[in-house]
Each structure stands twice: as C-alpha cells, then as structure tokens.
Design a protein around this motif. Structure first.
Motif, PDB file in Angstrom:
ATOM      1  N   LEU A   9       0.826  -1.202   0.000  1.00  0.00           N
ATOM      2  CA  LEU A   9       0.000   0.000   0.000  1.00  0.00           C
ATOM      3  C   LEU A   9       0.861   1.254   0.000  1.00  0.00           C
ATOM      4  CD1 LEU A   9      -3.057   0.520   0.288  1.00  0.00           C
ATOM      5  CD2 LEU A   9      -2.644   0.881   2.693  1.00  0.00           C
ATOM      6  N   ILE A  72     -26.085   9.003 -21.159  1.00  0.00           N
ATOM      7  CA  ILE A  72     -25.473   8.229 -20.074  1.00  0.00           C
ATOM      8  C   ILE A  72     -26.374   8.227 -18.849  1.00  0.00           C
ATOM      9  CG2 ILE A  72     -23.581   8.269 -18.396  1.00  0.00           C
ATOM     10  CD1 ILE A  72     -21.733   9.025 -20.614  1.00  0.00           C
ATOM     11  N   LEU A  73     -26.959   9.394 -18.536  1.00  0.00           N
ATOM     12  CA  LEU A  73     -27.872   9.453 -17.391  1.00  0.00           C
ATOM     13  C   LEU A  73     -29.074   8.544 -17.619  1.00  0.00           C
ATOM     14  CD1 LEU A  73     -28.562  12.918 -15.858  1.00  0.00           C
ATOM     15  CD2 LEU A  73     -27.693  10.888 -14.804  1.00  0.00           C
ATOM     16  N   THR A  76     -28.059   5.033 -17.079  1.00  0.00           N
ATOM     17  CA  THR A  76     -27.929   4.755 -15.642  1.00  0.00           C
ATOM     18  C   THR A  76     -29.290   4.445 -15.035  1.00  0.00           C
ATOM     19  OG1 THR A  76     -26.161   6.367 -15.628  1.00  0.00           O
ATOM     20  CG2 THR A  76     -27.011   5.680 -13.516  1.00  0.00           C
ATOM     21  N   ILE A  80     -30.397   0.836 -13.471  1.00  0.00           N
ATOM     22  CA  ILE A  80     -30.827   0.715 -12.077  1.00  0.00           C
ATOM     23  C   ILE A  80     -32.226   0.118 -12.012  1.00  0.00           C
ATOM     24  CG2 ILE A  80     -31.458   2.070 -10.048  1.00  0.00           C
ATOM     25  CD1 ILE A  80     -29.085   3.818 -10.643  1.00  0.00           C
ATOM     26  N   LEU A  83     -31.869  -3.625 -12.658  1.00  0.00           N
ATOM     27  CA  LEU A  83     -31.235  -4.392 -11.584  1.00  0.00           C
ATOM     28  C   LEU A  83     -32.146  -4.521 -10.376  1.00  0.00           C
ATOM     29  CD1 LEU A  83     -27.563  -3.126 -11.515  1.00  0.00           C
ATOM     30  CD2 LEU A  83     -28.357  -5.373 -12.122  1.00  0.00           C
ATOM     31  N   LEU A 226     -34.678   3.330  -5.944  1.00  0.00           N
ATOM     32  CA  LEU A 226     -33.947   3.017  -4.724  1.00  0.00           C
ATOM     33  C   LEU A 226     -34.864   3.068  -3.518  1.00  0.00           C
ATOM     34  CD1 LEU A 226     -30.618   4.910  -5.333  1.00  0.00           C
ATOM     35  CD2 LEU A 226     -30.914   2.480  -5.211  1.00  0.00           C
TER      36      LEU A 226
ATOM     37  N   ILE B  26      -7.905   1.581  -2.306  1.00  0.00           N
ATOM     38  CA  ILE B  26      -7.132   0.346  -2.221  1.00  0.00           C
ATOM     39  C   ILE B  26      -6.985  -0.172  -0.812  1.00  0.00           C
ATOM     40  CG2 ILE B  26      -5.899   0.631  -4.389  1.00  0.00           C
ATOM     41  CD1 ILE B  26      -3.602   1.737  -2.937  1.00  0.00           C
ATOM     42  N   ARG B  29     -12.006  -1.994   3.194  1.00  0.00           N
ATOM     43  CA  ARG B  29     -12.579  -3.302   2.873  1.00  0.00           C
ATOM     44  C   ARG B  29     -14.086  -3.249   2.742  1.00  0.00           C
ATOM     45  NH1 ARG B  29      -8.623  -6.836   6.413  1.00  0.00           N
ATOM     46  NH2 ARG B  29      -6.944  -6.877   4.873  1.00  0.00           N
ATOM     47  N   ILE B  91     -21.852  12.906 -14.850  1.00  0.00           N
ATOM     48  CA  ILE B  91     -21.420  11.524 -15.042  1.00  0.00           C
ATOM     49  C   ILE B  91     -21.075  10.901 -13.694  1.00  0.00           C
ATOM     50  CG2 ILE B  91     -19.788  10.030 -16.267  1.00  0.00           C
ATOM     51  CD1 ILE B  91     -21.453  11.564 -18.157  1.00  0.00           C
ATOM     52  N   VAL B  93     -22.396  11.588 -10.776  1.00  0.00           N
ATOM     53  CA  VAL B  93     -23.646  11.217 -10.097  1.00  0.00           C
ATOM     54  C   VAL B  93     -24.155   9.878 -10.615  1.00  0.00           C
ATOM     55  CG1 VAL B  93     -26.079  11.820  -9.864  1.00  0.00           C
ATOM     56  CG2 VAL B  93     -24.352  13.542  -9.542  1.00  0.00           C
ATOM     57  N   GLY B  94     -24.141   9.722 -11.951  1.00  0.00           N
ATOM     58  CA  GLY B  94     -24.621   8.472 -12.539  1.00  0.00           C
ATOM     59  C   GLY B  94     -23.803   7.286 -12.078  1.00  0.00           C
ATOM     60  N   ALA B  97     -24.510   6.403  -8.444  1.00  0.00           N
ATOM     61  CA  ALA B  97     -25.795   5.707  -8.300  1.00  0.00           C
ATOM     62  C   ALA B  97     -25.671   4.250  -8.731  1.00  0.00           C
ATOM     63  CB  ALA B  97     -26.861   6.417  -9.119  1.00  0.00           C
ATOM     64  N   LEU B  98     -24.942   4.016  -9.841  1.00  0.00           N
ATOM     65  CA  LEU B  98     -24.759   2.639 -10.324  1.00  0.00           C
ATOM     66  C   LEU B  98     -23.972   1.803  -9.317  1.00  0.00           C
ATOM     67  CD1 LEU B  98     -23.982   2.523 -14.105  1.00  0.00           C
ATOM     68  CD2 LEU B  98     -25.820   1.452 -12.867  1.00  0.00           C
ATOM     69  N   THR B 101     -26.103   0.833  -6.494  1.00  0.00           N
ATOM     70  CA  THR B 101     -27.045  -0.218  -6.862  1.00  0.00           C
ATOM     71  C   THR B 101     -26.376  -1.586  -6.905  1.00  0.00           C
ATOM     72  OG1 THR B 101     -28.056   1.443  -8.238  1.00  0.00           O
ATOM     73  CG2 THR B 101     -28.836  -0.780  -8.520  1.00  0.00           C
ATOM     74  N   TYR B 102     -25.159  -1.628  -7.464  1.00  0.00           N
ATOM     75  CA  TYR B 102     -24.430  -2.908  -7.508  1.00  0.00           C
ATOM     76  C   TYR B 102     -24.129  -3.392  -6.099  1.00  0.00           C
ATOM     77  CZ  TYR B 102     -23.684  -2.559 -12.514  1.00  0.00           C
ATOM     78  OH  TYR B 102     -23.864  -2.473 -13.851  1.00  0.00           O
ATOM     79  N   LEU B 104     -25.856  -2.843  -3.482  1.00  0.00           N
ATOM     80  CA  LEU B 104     -27.120  -3.358  -2.947  1.00  0.00           C
ATOM     81  C   LEU B 104     -27.374  -4.775  -3.444  1.00  0.00           C
ATOM     82  CD1 LEU B 104     -29.375  -1.283  -1.612  1.00  0.00           C
ATOM     83  CD2 LEU B 104     -30.661  -2.242  -3.463  1.00  0.00           C
ATOM     84  N   LYS B 105     -27.107  -4.989  -4.745  1.00  0.00           N
ATOM     85  CA  LYS B 105     -27.263  -6.326  -5.319  1.00  0.00           C
ATOM     86  C   LYS B 105     -26.342  -7.324  -4.616  1.00  0.00           C
ATOM     87  CE  LYS B 105     -29.498  -7.676  -8.933  1.00  0.00           C
ATOM     88  NZ  LYS B 105     -30.911  -8.093  -8.870  1.00  0.00           N
ATOM     89  N   ARG B 108     -27.634  -8.186  -1.195  1.00  0.00           N
ATOM     90  CA  ARG B 108     -28.755  -9.130  -1.252  1.00  0.00           C
ATOM     91  C   ARG B 108     -28.262 -10.543  -1.467  1.00  0.00           C
ATOM     92  NH1 ARG B 108     -33.175  -6.682  -5.306  1.00  0.00           N
ATOM     93  NH2 ARG B 108     -34.218  -5.278  -3.881  1.00  0.00           N
ATOM     94  N   ARG B 111     -25.346 -11.075   1.780  1.00  0.00           N
ATOM     95  CA  ARG B 111     -25.612 -10.576   3.137  1.00  0.00           C
ATOM     96  C   ARG B 111     -24.376  -9.967   3.773  1.00  0.00           C
ATOM     97  NH1 ARG B 111     -30.222  -9.028   4.009  1.00  0.00           N
ATOM     98  NH2 ARG B 111     -31.069  -9.679   2.063  1.00  0.00           N
TER      99      ARG B 111
END
Lengths: 236, 123
Positions: A9, A72-73, A76, A80, A83, A226, B26, B29, B91, B93-94, B97-98, B101-102, B104-105, B108, B111
């Motif tokens: 690191l 792109i927005l 997104t 979402i 998913l 969400l 990096i 965790r 970009i 923000v997008g 958000a993605l 969401t991942y 969160l997936k 699920r 756990r």
C-alpha cells in the motif's frame, strides 16, 4: 501478511505521490486564454447570443457531448431499474406514516423548490445555472414528495412520459438545426433576440429547459427505484 | 510566493484529495467506504480541472456588469474546463448511483459488504 500488505500500500501511494509532486512542480499558472477558449470568448456572444459562455459551450459548441451525457444518465436510470426490479405484487411496504410537521412543511416547500428548479434551468443562458443543476433541484423536491407520502405507491408513468417527450424533442430540435441553420443542435433556428434577456440566445433556453426536465425525471426515477426496495429489505 | 496563490492552493488541495481517495479505494474493505473514496477522487479531479482553467485577477465567464462583450477575452477565466466539469459532475452522479445499486445487489446476494467475503473469482 499484514506487513506485506501495508508495504505494498505504501509503495503504491508513495509512487502516486511522487508522480503528483512532479506534476504540481511543473505547473505554471497561465496569464492568457488558449486559442480555443479565446475563440469562444470572442465569437461566442455574437454567434450564440448567450451571456453565459459556459452555457454556449455546453449547449451549442459541444452540444453533441451534452446529448451523450444525457444518454449516459438515461442508461444509468435504465440499468438501475433493470437491476432493482422485483416481481410485481411481492412488494409489501410497512413504512410508518409521515409526521404532521413533515407533511405540512413539504406542502409549503415542494412548490417553492420546484419553482426554483424551473427558474434555474430557464435562466441557464444568463446566470450560473442550467439544465443539469435545475434538474437536480427538481429531483430534490421529488425526494420531499417521497418522504411526505411514503405509504402510497407513486407511479412511474408521469416521469416516464416527461423523460421520453423531452428527450425526443431535444433530438428533434437538433435535427431542425441541420435543416434550418448551420448544423446539428445549432441554436439559430429561433431569432437570437436582445442580448441578455430571457427570450434570447435562440433555441438555448428551450434546449436547456428540455434537458432540465429530462434530468429531473431521470434522477427522480433513480430515487424512486432506490426508495421502493426499502420496505422489502426489512422483511428479509 | 508561488504556493500561496489561489490556483496553487486549489491544485495542491486537488492532488491531496486525489491521494486520499486512491488510498481509500485500495485500503478500505467495506464496499460503501470504497464508493465514498471513489466520490472523493471524482471531486478532486473537478477541483484540478477548474484550477487549470483559472487565470489570476479574472472573473467568471458570464457577460454582464463586470465583463463587457467586446473584450471578454481579456477579462474571463477559461470557460472550457468549467464546461467539462459540468459534464463530469453529472457523469459522477450516474456512476455513484450505479455503484450503490451494484453494492445493494451484492448485499442481497451475500448478506455482507466486506470485500473479503466475495471470493468466488479467487482460486
């Protein structure tokens, strides 16, 4: 093991720091605009009629980039939605009703915040602001709606229609630019008007308002997606 | 003194934030902490871009009271990096958000949000 990890690191961060110190050392502050920026500064006000030069770059000179950005927005929001989609009917929400204070205050605040959002994206060619900022403000008023009426399900339909119609009109205005003026997304399809007034700068206010509606609808959609999984997570 | 000028201060702050963000990505965790570090990197790059476009003793690129239409080129800072940052914020923000969401997936599915617990690609 821990020593190995920490030294790796340290090595990576140290290398990055060395690189950045060199970049910082070579930086010299500028005292003039570069040729591209100078072209925009000299010709921008005459060619586009927009007082805010950043807007004239974002909407007209680099309008194609903005179209890509809006795409792109949209992607997104679509990813979402894909998913987080769950089976219809399995969604049971057991959310507490919102308090008296929250519902009364949001009844007063929602119209004001929405008005500020609309003001920001309509004046994007005159003041620091524009479609993306105004859209974000609109989405923040939508968060308040969700908080205030949390026990009801809110339909996607209005948001979806707003998004689709504003997106299609944005592209149609761009194509009109090819037919009537100099090229794709040219703003001179409408008269340029008096410099510095609300109805000036050709199609820029129209395009920025459409972008504002589209961004507001997309961000609201993301928030809605969400939000809708919230009750179901608690059951699991 | 060179380091105490506005553009040097903001550029140094940008590089510092960039380092903090990369260290966070990096070394952390927890996936949420990694996403926060990613946002810090995003912000630092906005700061760097804007400070590259800054020119001393000049004002924002909006024609109005302070800036006249005819000699705007000698009165404003560079508008191009500012337009780029406007794009980059959206970009960012997008992407955030993605990423959320991942995560969160992943939560699920497993756990857990500790990156050590996701070892299905290890051998």
């Amino acid at each position: 093991m821990k020593i190995l990890r920490n030294s790796a690191l340290l090595l990576i961060v140290g290398f990055m720091a060395w690189m950045m110190i060199h970049l910082y050392g070579q930086y010299e502050s500028r005292d003039a605009l570069n040729p591209v920026a100078e072209y925009y500064a000299v010709n921008g006000p005459e060619e586009t009629g927009a007082a805010n030069l950043v807007t004239s770059i974002v909407v007209t000179y680099r309008g194609l980039d903005t179209l890509g950005e809006v795409t792109i927005l949209f992607l997104t929001a679509a990813i979402i939605g894909l998913l987080l989609r769950t089976e219809k009917g399995s969604r049971k929400k057991s959310v507490r009703e919102s308090s008296e204070f929250l519902s009364t205050a949001s009844g007063i605040l929602i119209p004001v915040i929405t008005l500020i959002g609309i003001y920001i994206f309509m004046n994007g060619h005159l003041t620091p602001g524009g479609g993306f900022q105004g859209g974000a403000v609109l989405a923040s008023s939508f968060i308040l709606v969700l908080l205030a009426i949390s026990n009801k399900r809110i339909g996607h339909r209005l948001l979806d229609y707003t998004e689709a119609i504003s997106g299609i009109s944005f592209i149609l205005l761009g194509i009109l630019g090819i037919l009537l003026a100099g090229g794709f997304l040219d703003n001179r399809i409408l008269p340029l008007g008096n410099f510095g007034t609300l109805f000036s700068a050709g199609a820029i206010p129209v395009i920025y308002s459409l972008i504002g509606l589209k961004v507001g609808a997309e961000l609201s959609n993301v928030i809605l997606e969400l939000n809708q999984i919230q009750g179901e997570e608690e059951e699991l | 003194m060179k380091i105490f000028e506005l553009e040097n201060i903001s550029m140094a702050a940008g590089f510092l934030l960039l380092m903090v963000g990369i260290w966070g990505i990096i070394s952390q965790r927890n996936i949420i902490k990694m996403i926060i570090s990613f946002s810090i990197v995003d912000t630092s790059i906005h700061l760097l871009l804007v400070s590259i476009g800054y020119i001393r003793n000049r004002t924002a690129p909006i024609i109005g009271e302070g800036v006249t239409k005819t000699d705007a080129a000698t009165q404003i800072t560079d508008p191009v990096p500012q337009a780029l940052v406007l794009t980059a914020i959206v970009i960012g923000v997008g992407i955030t958000a993605l990423l959320l969401t991942y995560s969160l997936k992943l939560y699920r599915h497993n756990r857990s949000l500790e990156i050590n617990h996701f070892n299905s690609l290890k051998w």
